[in-house]
Write a protein that holds these residues in place. Structure first.
Motif, mmCIF file in Angstrom:
data_model
loop_
_atom_site.group_PDB
_atom_site.id
_atom_site.type_symbol
_atom_site.label_atom_id
_atom_site.label_comp_id
_atom_site.label_asym_id
_atom_site.label_seq_id
_atom_site.Cartn_x
_atom_site.Cartn_y
_atom_site.Cartn_z
ATOM 1 N N LYS A 1 0.784 -1.212 0.165
ATOM 2 C CA LYS A 1 -0.027 -0.035 -0.076
ATOM 3 C C LYS A 1 0.892 1.297 0.125
ATOM 4 C CE LYS A 1 -4.156 -1.909 0.192
ATOM 5 N NZ LYS A 1 -4.890 -1.800 1.247
ATOM 6 N N GLY B 1 0.756 -3.305 4.292
ATOM 7 C CA GLY B 1 -0.062 -3.659 3.277
ATOM 8 C C GLY B 1 0.652 -4.411 2.008
ATOM 9 N N ASP C 1 -4.308 -8.767 3.122
ATOM 10 C CA ASP C 1 -4.858 -7.342 2.865
ATOM 11 C C ASP C 1 -5.684 -7.344 4.021
ATOM 12 O OD1 ASP C 1 -5.596 -5.142 1.646
ATOM 13 O OD2 ASP C 1 -6.983 -5.673 0.418
ATOM 14 N N ARG D 1 -5.502 -9.327 7.720
ATOM 15 C CA ARG D 1 -4.471 -10.210 7.121
ATOM 16 C C ARG D 1 -4.916 -11.587 7.974
ATOM 17 N NH1 ARG D 1 0.023 -8.735 4.319
ATOM 18 N NH2 ARG D 1 -0.095 -6.491 3.609
#
Length: 790
Positions: A69, A245, A573, A576
């Motif tokens: 991310k 991420g 994601d 998790r």
């Protein structure tokens, strides 16, 4: 003049080659076909390997890739300190859309950061035209060459892009190539579409400002030290990036471009291993039967040679020289043809694989190996026949062989009602069953080769039909830049032209069962999905199981997990979590190796609301242009894939290349069929010319005499057709098995048209050969044929 300086046996060799030039040429062409396929496939494989390795090394292609991310640049220091890491760099990579003239739908764009005043150590670019970024100038981009060719763009041209919700005019500073995108695919695509997918690089400071990512990165690329444990490095990289991420680091072998390139190289290697031996086997058969029956006809000459003092070794060497001479001619022709085909294949690959250069490698070792394999096969195929013939004593060799002995038996009763010429044909076939069987098998290989290569077109059609008609029923697929709540579906459904829309969810996961694991995207679909469907093993649409996980058959095979087994699913994601899910369904697909869950069950397992990553959409054709205009004005949509465009991309590239390959393979199959039929007819004519001349003297017409010889070949040809069809099916099965990967599977589908076409080609080749043989029969010199040779 040349004959005067040659030794007597060498003079005989030259005369024999001139006298048997037709048979020799037919055999040489079969040898040449095998050499051509080997030179083309092995030479192209070495060319691709050398080009790929040099390109990757020179431009620092990464060994490991990680997507996340967002992470601070300081995180790269932790990655750099991992044992086995030589170099690590962070960058920014985002998706955007382009409004291109001539395209109703928006083109997709992947835009990547690049140093403004220097070059990175990893994944450096190769400049094709134009220049690098101009200091102090904003909105400049470097564009991958394939997209500029598709749209006839050049440096200093401008593009309109929607980047992070804002329209921008981008100026092309330079046109480039990248080792990371040798084979460029848009996300979720199966075939390259250079017209609708662009890869661009923007100066990092500006791209960071556009996406508010100053001091951060969302992709890491890593070079490893020689001998480093890739799996250990990946595990440590995942541990560092998981808090940010990360969807899981991947090795180079899982990077899309290298994955497809390696798959094509594997197919070339399989071609080089499978196809040439077929031609060499046919050549061995032809040489064996030609030499065996030729030395039988020359028994008296062999006896005379040995009586005049020539040793057994010298006589054997004479006949082996004949074999080598024919083989060398075949190797020469095959080397020229293989080189020409290799150049053509290199030109074809240039449309798919974007290298700075790609030349067919004229490696002398390829030609040497081809020659050695051909000569070895030729000698092994004939040495036994030569040895058997030359071992007889001169006195025995000079005595004519006794006439063929025919006896009354079961076979004679079977043909009792047949007319005289037909009875002679059947009687001759049954008298030499092994010779007849070998001729039949040789012809059948021509049919088999054609079927085994033509089936690729049938298989490709089946793959496309399955993917685009049975699975992907939707007209378009939109993907959001970020996961959205299900309320966004109301906005999609209200767009002009939308007849139906269904949500989907993508989640990066690692699926593990026992010691096997696969990193992939788990796809969530509605239970009753109608626009993007799941198929069972019979390719019938079924609903996604509401509970558990659905694995594709290939994924099930790779994991070793079947129905009822419980797999571990590590989510990369959100929170998790690690899920334990029973396998409740096995689906079938020929592209990739996906896994599915019912979308509501997936969101519940993730403890999230009704989220969606995108939507599959059915459009009203009359309003599709209005829909695409609305998409271009919607900043939240990062990608749009149009099924019609993907099909066009396939037809513009794959279909043409398949037709070209089928053309050459048809020629190779005709070479086999003509070689076998012609040699069988010519040898039979040489053996039976006295018999046919005697029949003419006894009152048989030219047509009846021709019928006796050609009828025998016709029966063998007809028997060879079903046998060749069976062999062809087996070869196609072997090809399908060798190309079974997690990337794609080639279904074993052979249409009746393929069988019909293959049979027709071989029959026509046989007819053409029969016409030539018939011409020789009707012009047979009766006086010369009736003379005794003793």
């Amino acid at each position: 003049m040349l004959l005067k300086i040659l030794k007597p046996l060498d003079k005989k060799l030259v005369r024999d080659l001139m006298r048997m030039w037709g048979q020799g040429l037919a055999i040489a062409m079969v040898v040449g076909a095998g050499v051509a396929v080997y030179v083309m496939s092995e030479g192209m494989l070495r060319s691709l390997t050398d080009t790929r390795d040099a390109y990757y090394e020179r431009y620092g292609f990464a060994d490991v890739f990680a997507t996340l991310k967002r992470a601070p640049n300081s995180t790269m220091g932790k990655i750099q300190s991992i044992p086995g890491v030589r170099q690590a760099e962070g960058r920014i990579s985002k998706m955007a859309t382009l409004d291109m003239p001539g395209l109703n739908e928006p083109a997709q764009e992947r835009i990547i950061s690049y140093p403004q005043s220097d070059h990175p150590a990893i994944n450096r670019l190769h400049l094709v035209a134009g220049g690098w970024f101009t200091p102090g100038v904003s909105d400049e981009v470097l564009v991958a060459e394939a997209f500029t060719i598709a749209h006839n763009l050049k440096p200093k041209d401008t593009l309109t892009a929607l980047i992070n919700g804002k329209k921008r005019k981008l100026k092309i500073a330079g046109i480039v190539l990248s080792p990371e995108f040798v084979y460029a695919l848009a996300p979720g695509a199966m075939f390259p579409d250079d017209e609708r997918f662009a890869i661009m690089w923007m100066a990092r400071p500006q791209l960071a400002g556009i996406f508010n990512m100053k001091g951060t990165f969302n992709e890491a690329v890593i070079k490893l030290e020689p001998g480093a444990d890739k799996h250990e490095v990946i595990a440590r990289v995942d541990a560092v990036l998981e808090p940010y991420g990360s969807t899981g680091a991947l090795g180079r072998d899982r990077q899309v471009s290298d994955w497809f390139l390696s798959g094509e190289m594997k197919q070339l290697a399989n071609m080089g291993r499978i196809a040439p031996p077929i031609f060499f086997v046919v050549a061995i058969y032809l040489l064996n039967i030609t030499i065996s029956r030729w030395v039988e006809l020359e028994r008296s000459e062999i006896g005379l040679l040995k009586a005049f003092g020539y040793s057994t070794r010298a006589v054997a060497a004479h006949y082996l020289k004949f074999v080598i001479a024919i083989t060398v001619i075949g190797v020469f022709m095959g080397s020229i043809a293989g080189t020409w085909l290799g150049w053509g294949l290199a030109s074809m690959y240039e449309e798919f694989f974007h290298f700075p250069f790609l030349y067919f490698n004229l490696d002398v070792t390829v030609y040497v190996v081809a020659g050695l394999l051909s000569c070895t096969a030729a000698v092994l195929g004939t040495i036994r026949a030569v040895r058997r013939a030359v071992k007889i004593s001169p006195a025995e060799a000079m005595v004519p062989q006794p006439p063929t002995l025919y006896r009354h038996g079961k076979s004679e009763r079977l043909i009792k009602g047949a007319l005289g010429p037909t009875r002679m044909i059947i009687r001759h076939l049954l008298r030499w069953p092994m010779r007849s069987a070998l001729t039949c098998m040789g012809i059948s290989l021509g049919v088999a080769v054609l079927i085994s290569v033509m089936f690729f077109e049938d298989a490709t059609d089946a793959m496309v039909e399955t993917q685009f008609s049975l699975i992907e029923v939707q007209d378009a697929t939109v993907t959001f830049g970020e996961v959205k709540s299900s309320g966004v579906m109301q906005n999609i459904e209200s767009m002009p032209g939308v007849l139906a829309a269904e949500p989907f969810r993508y989640v990066p996961v690692t699926i593990k069962f026992g010691s096997s694991e696969r990193r992939m995207l788990l796809k969530g679909l509605p239970a009753n999905a109608r626009l993007n469907r799941v198929l069972d093993k019979n390719l019938k649409p079924v609903s996604v199981a509401v509970e558990g996980i659905t694995l594709s058959s290939k994924l099930s095979e790779m994991l070793g997990a079947g129905l009822g087994d419980v797999v571990s699913v590590k989510v990369h994601d959100g929170r998790r979590p690690t899920l334990r899910l029973p396998v409740t369904m096995i689906s079938e697909t020929f592209i990739a190796s996906p896994a599915f869950m019912e979308i509501s069950a997936l969101n519940r397992a993730l403890k999230e609301g009704k989220n969606t990553s995108g939507a599959h959409i059915m459009l009203d054709d009359a309003l599709s242009d209005d829909f695409y205009l609305a998409i271009k004005a919607t900043p939240s949509i990062a990608q749009v894939a149009v099924k019609e465009a993907m099909l066009k991309a396939f037809n513009d590239t794959m279909s043409e290349n398949i037709n070209i390959m089928n053309f050459f393979n048809t020629i190779f199959a005709v070479v086999i069929a003509v070689g076998v039929v012609y040699n069988a007819g010519r040898i039979s004519l040489s053996e039976r010319s006295r018999e046919l001349a005697s029949l003419r003297v006894l009152g048989f017409t030219r047509g009846e005499a021709s019928y006796i010889l050609l009828g025998e070949l016709g029966i063998l040809l007809l028997l060879a057709l079903p046998i060749g069809s069976l062999f062809g099916y087996g070869l196609a099965w072997f090809w399908a098995l060798s190309l079974d990967t997690d990337l794609y599977r080639v279904p074993l589908v052979i249409s009746s048209a393929t069988f019909g076409y293959s049979i027709l080609v071989v029959v026509l080749a046989g007819v053409a050969t029969a016409i030539g043989t018939h011409y020789q029969i009707i012009n047979l010199n009766l006086i010369e044929a009736l003379k005794t040779r003793e």
